[in-house]
Every structure is written in structure tokens, then in C-alpha cells.
Design an enzyme around this catalytic site. Structure first.
Site, PDB file in Angstrom:
ATOM      1  N   PHE A  66      -3.549-100.118 -26.165  1.00  0.00           N
ATOM      2  CA  PHE A  66      -2.945-100.514 -24.884  1.00  0.00           C
ATOM      3  C   PHE A  66      -1.852 -99.548 -24.436  1.00  0.00           C
ATOM      4  O   PHE A  66      -1.484 -99.548 -23.261  1.00  0.00           O
ATOM      5  CB  PHE A  66      -2.288-101.904 -25.006  1.00  0.00           C
ATOM      6  CG  PHE A  66      -3.241-102.987 -25.423  1.00  0.00           C
ATOM      7  CD1 PHE A  66      -4.011-103.651 -24.485  1.00  0.00           C
ATOM      8  CD2 PHE A  66      -3.381-103.331 -26.758  1.00  0.00           C
ATOM      9  CE1 PHE A  66      -4.903-104.635 -24.873  1.00  0.00           C
ATOM     10  CE2 PHE A  66      -4.267-104.316 -27.155  1.00  0.00           C
ATOM     11  CZ  PHE A  66      -5.029-104.967 -26.213  1.00  0.00           C
TER      12      PHE A  66
ATOM     13  N   TYR B 216      -2.497 -92.178 -12.636  1.00  0.00           N
ATOM     14  CA  TYR B 216      -2.627 -93.271 -13.609  1.00  0.00           C
ATOM     15  C   TYR B 216      -4.117 -93.589 -13.853  1.00  0.00           C
ATOM     16  O   TYR B 216      -4.602 -93.585 -14.987  1.00  0.00           O
ATOM     17  CB  TYR B 216      -1.887 -94.528 -13.109  1.00  0.00           C
ATOM     18  CG  TYR B 216      -2.374 -95.793 -13.742  1.00  0.00           C
ATOM     19  CD1 TYR B 216      -2.148 -96.035 -15.094  1.00  0.00           C
ATOM     20  CD2 TYR B 216      -3.101 -96.741 -13.011  1.00  0.00           C
ATOM     21  CE1 TYR B 216      -2.628 -97.191 -15.702  1.00  0.00           C
ATOM     22  CE2 TYR B 216      -3.577 -97.892 -13.600  1.00  0.00           C
ATOM     23  CZ  TYR B 216      -3.344 -98.116 -14.940  1.00  0.00           C
ATOM     24  OH  TYR B 216      -3.842 -99.245 -15.539  1.00  0.00           O
TER      25      TYR B 216
END
Ligand code: UDP
Length: 334
Positions: A77, A145
Site C-alpha cells: 500500500f 500519481y
């Protein structure tokens, strides 16, 4: 043992909790740039959590864990996630998200670890060409991103071919809610996400909530998103892990609800749950926001046998309770 990178963050911590509840042994690495030590402490109250404060950019930090713990699977993550910041400071995103993952994958190769669940995103699809968005939709991320997440997915394909590392990439749509009983929830600094920002205006005196754009081609003019509950998302990770162990196959899977809700609908639900009159203003559109993003979740339902269990109302209620309890702990007047 399962290594969770970014386990002190919002989604990582809920997945860590789901694994603890199944008596899995976990070790978390987090540099606490965006994660919180309070989150780790909340997890430690629930089960046996090994926590290493470390940074994926330092390969030695990863090697320390592989040397000292018997890692067989990863849930990855860790990464920077702010879209706007990524457009202003792309090097931070490429350096952290990409180099960190290269170090992680290379250590997996060195220690012969072959399974990884990766936290991906619907941001890799970019502007939707059709709705709902399925896994085969073209991939044209609109910002650094999203690009880093797509590059990592492509790296995972190459590491599969070369080193037989199998991955399940879960492409989340919007995530909402909290596990209040465990004391974990959404906590970003700075906060850019919709539900926590509305909640800020519930709890902070005279803080105006801004709706970015009311001239979209949607039924009420505000953007439509697909909000999946964070506990349901954690459950999808557990099922993905089982799938990977059983089938040993690389897959990309959307995780959402197949339902869309507008910014105004979310705002009205927060208003209803909080019972407060929230000051609100319309602002211009935020750069890079698509009008509608809704997941096609047939694949998750079919191959993971996953179904969302919580309603949007449940998610917003739990986010509200979490924000309230967090502010009370931090000694704010709520
Ligand atoms: N949004 C908003 N005000 C805010 C934050 C978000 O109007 O303070 C809108 C945003 O423009 C988007 C939706 O809420 O249409 C969801 O935004 P968020 O940042 O939560 O997630 P994203 O869809 O960008 O991943």
C-alpha cells in the site's frame, strides 16, 4: 508471514486489521510520512503486530525485514497518493512510488517470495471512454500519481514473466468509512478527500465546505463517484490473498460497488447523519476531475466471490463517528 507496506495508512491499516482478525501473522513497514503511529498502536491493541519504521526507498530497511521475518506474501500500500501534489512535484511520486516498489520487488526476487497484492487505482484509466469502467478499459492516467500506479502494474507483469512473481492488483474506486470499534479511520494531512472534508466543516466552526464544480453533465451538476466501504475493501484483499494462494495467477480486479453517487448526495447524507447545517460554497471545477467514475465489478464478484456488504449510509456514519472520536482524542471541542 505477510508483509504490509504502508500499514499505518488508511487502507493498509484496515487490511492489517482484517488479517489480524483471521489470526494471520503480519509485519508492517511504514515511514510514517502519511501514516500514524496511533494507527499502529490501535492495531497492536487487537493482535500481534510487528512494526518496523522504515522506508522502501532504503533497500536495507526492506532487507532487514526479509532477513528477520519469514515473509511469504506481500500487501503493498505504501505510496504517495495526492493527485494535485503529484502534478506539482512529480519527482517525489516517481522517486517514492517507483523506486520504493523496485526495491521491494528486487528483495522479493532475492528471497524467493512470489506473491503480492498491490493497491492500485481507477486513476490508471483516466477520462472514461465508457461506463461502467471494466478492467479492459484503456489506460490513460491523467496525472503522475496515476501514472506511477500504472507503471507499477506494468512492472508487475514483467516481474511475473521474468521471475514468476504473481500479483493481484486491486483497482479501487473511491473508498469511504472507518472501523471505529478498532479505532482506525481515514486521516490524511493535508486532507483533500470529499467525505473527510465535509466532516471537517461539520466539526470546525465556520469552516466552509467547497463543492468543486456544479456544471458537470450529471443529474445534479456535481461529480459522480463509486464509494466502496473500507471494510468491504479489506475483505476483497483477504479474498485476493486466498485467490493468489489457490490459483497462483496474476489478475487485475476493480473494486467498487457499481453504484454512483453525486457530491451533493454525499453532502446531503453527511448533513442528515450529523444533524448539522454545514456551510457550503460552489467553487470552480478541480483540474483533472472526470464527471463520472463508476466501476464494473463483475470480475470481483465472479473470481473473488466478493460482494460489498455495507451501504453508503453505513460508510458515512462510520466516517462521522471516527472523525468525532479522533477529534475528541486529540482534545478538540466536538
Ligand atoms: N470534492 C469536492 N470538495 C472537496 C473534495 C472533493 O467537491 O473538498 C469532489 C471532487 O471534485 C470529486 C469528488 O468530490 O468530484 C471526490 O473527490 P475525492 O478527492 O474524494 O476523490 P477522487 O475522486 O478525486 O479520487
Amino acid at each position: 508471514m505477510i508483509l504490509i507496506t504502508g500499514g499505518a495508512g488508511y487502507i493498509g491499516s484496515h487490511c492489517a486489521l482484517a488479517l489480524l482478525n483471521r489470526n494471520e501473522k503480519i509485519v508492517i513497514i511504514d515511514n510514517l510520512d502519511n501514516g500514524h503511529i496511533e494507527t499502529i498502536n490501535a492495531l497492536k491493541n487487537i493482535g500481534n503486530v510487528e512494526f518496523i519504521k522504515g522506508d522502501l526507498k532504503n533497500k536495507k530497511d526492506i532487507e532487514f525485514i526479509f532477513k528477520n521475518f519469514d515473509i511469504d506474501t506481500l500487501m503493498h500500500f505504501a505510496g504517495y497518493i495526492q493527485v494535485e501534489e503529484s502534478t506539482q512535484n512529480p519527482s517525489k511520486y516517481y522517486e517514492n512510488n517507483i523506486i520504493g516498489t523496485i526495491n521491494l520487488l528486487n528483495t522479493m526476487v532475492e528471497y524467493n517470495v512470489k506473491k503480492i497484492i498491490f493497491s492500485s487505482t481507477c486513476a490508471i484509466y483516466g477520462e472514461p471512454e465508457y461506463l461502467p469502467i471494466d478492467e479492459n478499459h484503456p489506460k490513460n492516467p491523467l496525472n503522475p500519481y496515476g501514472k506511477t500506479k500504472l507503471i507499477i502494474e506494468e512492472m508487475l507483469d514483467d516481474y511475473d514473466k521474468a521471475y514468476d512473481i504473481k500479483s493481484v492488483r486491486l483497482r479501487y474506486f473511491n473508498v469511504a468509512g472507518a472501523d471505529c470499534s478498532a479505532g482506525i479511520g481515514e486521516w490524511h494531512q493535508p486532507e483533500t478527500h470529499l467525505i473527510p472534508n465535509i466532516l471537517k466543516s461539520v466539526f470546525e466552526k465556520e469552516k466552509i465546505f467547497n463543492i468543486f464544480g456544479n456544471d458537470y453533465d450529471t443529474f445534479d451538476g456535481t461529480c459522480i463517484r463509486d464509494y466502496v466501504n473500507v471494510e468491504d475493501l479489506a475483505c476483497a484483499h483477504v479474498l485476493a490473498l486466498e485467490y493468489l494462494k489457490k490459483e497462483n495467477k496474476t489478475e487485475c480486479i476493480n473494486i467498487g460497488t457499481s453504484q454512483g453517487n453525486s457530491v451533493k448526495e454525499i453532502f446531503d447524507t453527511v448533513k442528515l447523519i450529523s444533524g448539522k447545517n454545514i456551510p457550503v460554497e460552489f467553487k470552480p471545477r478541480r483540474a483533472g476531475d472526470a464527471a463520472k467514475l463508476i466501476a464494473d465489478t463483475k470480475k470481483a464478484r465472479k473470481i473473488l466471490n466478493w460482494e460489498p456488504a455495507h451501504s453508503l449510509h453505513d460508510s458515512i456514519k462510520s466516517a462521522y463517528l471516527w472523525e468525532k472520536s479522533k477529534l475528541a482524542r486529540l482534545n478538540f471541542d466536538v
